[in-house]
Design an enzyme around this catalytic site. Structure first.
Site, PDB file in Angstrom:
ATOM      1  N   LEU A  32     -26.670  -7.072 -12.805  1.00  0.00           N
ATOM      2  CA  LEU A  32     -25.340  -6.609 -13.217  1.00  0.00           C
ATOM      3  C   LEU A  32     -24.350  -6.808 -12.070  1.00  0.00           C
ATOM      4  CD1 LEU A  32     -24.083  -5.529 -15.734  1.00  0.00           C
ATOM      5  CD2 LEU A  32     -24.655  -3.235 -15.038  1.00  0.00           C
ATOM      6  N   HIS A  33     -24.054  -8.066 -11.769  1.00  0.00           N
ATOM      7  CA  HIS A  33     -23.146  -8.428 -10.689  1.00  0.00           C
ATOM      8  C   HIS A  33     -22.040  -9.321 -11.211  1.00  0.00           C
ATOM      9  CE1 HIS A  33     -25.544  -6.652  -7.525  1.00  0.00           C
ATOM     10  NE2 HIS A  33     -26.609  -7.100  -8.167  1.00  0.00           N
ATOM     11  N   ALA A  34     -20.939  -9.387 -10.506  1.00  0.00           N
ATOM     12  CA  ALA A  34     -19.785 -10.263 -10.750  1.00  0.00           C
ATOM     13  C   ALA A  34     -19.486 -10.516 -12.227  1.00  0.00           C
ATOM     14  CB  ALA A  34     -19.927 -11.551  -9.973  1.00  0.00           C
ATOM     15  N   PRO A  84     -21.344 -10.806 -15.152  1.00  0.00           N
ATOM     16  CA  PRO A  84     -21.855  -9.867 -16.161  1.00  0.00           C
ATOM     17  C   PRO A  84     -21.189  -8.488 -16.074  1.00  0.00           C
ATOM     18  CG  PRO A  84     -23.677 -11.022 -15.117  1.00  0.00           C
ATOM     19  CD  PRO A  84     -22.438 -11.363 -14.349  1.00  0.00           C
TER      20      PRO A  84
END
Length: 92
Positions: free
Chosen positions: A14-16, A18
């Site tokens: 769950l980074h950038a 997404p």
């Protein structure tokens, strides 16, 4: 209070990108949604509409998170958010 679990499907977690897509979807809802890693106390949950909160959660591919919301339409809202998290948004 409605509650759903979701398994993070995006390859980078769950980074950038997404997190941005998910936060935008939460921001469009008329209810507040919180997110926490599975097993963490509900009072430690963070604002799911905040990209910064989502990224600081540190959820990686395969991690399970808990979404919570209260109010009219909470069940339907959480179901739609679970679908987003359980889609590999990096593959699109």
């Amino acid at each position: 209070m409605s509650e759903r679990t979701a398994t993070i499907a995006s390859r980078v977690g769950l980074h950038a990108r997404p997190a941005s897509i998910f936060a935008a979807a939460v921001g469009e809802l008329p209810i507040e949604v919180t997110i926490a890693m599975e097993g963490e106390p509900a009072e430690d949950a963070m604002d799911a509409s905040s990209i910064l909160s989502l990224m600081s959660l540190g959820a990686a591919n395969g991690d399970v998170v808990v979404l919570r919301a209260e109010g009219d339409g909470a069940d339907e809202a959480l179901e739609s958010l679970v679908k987003i998290l359980e889609t590999d948004l990096d593959a699109e």
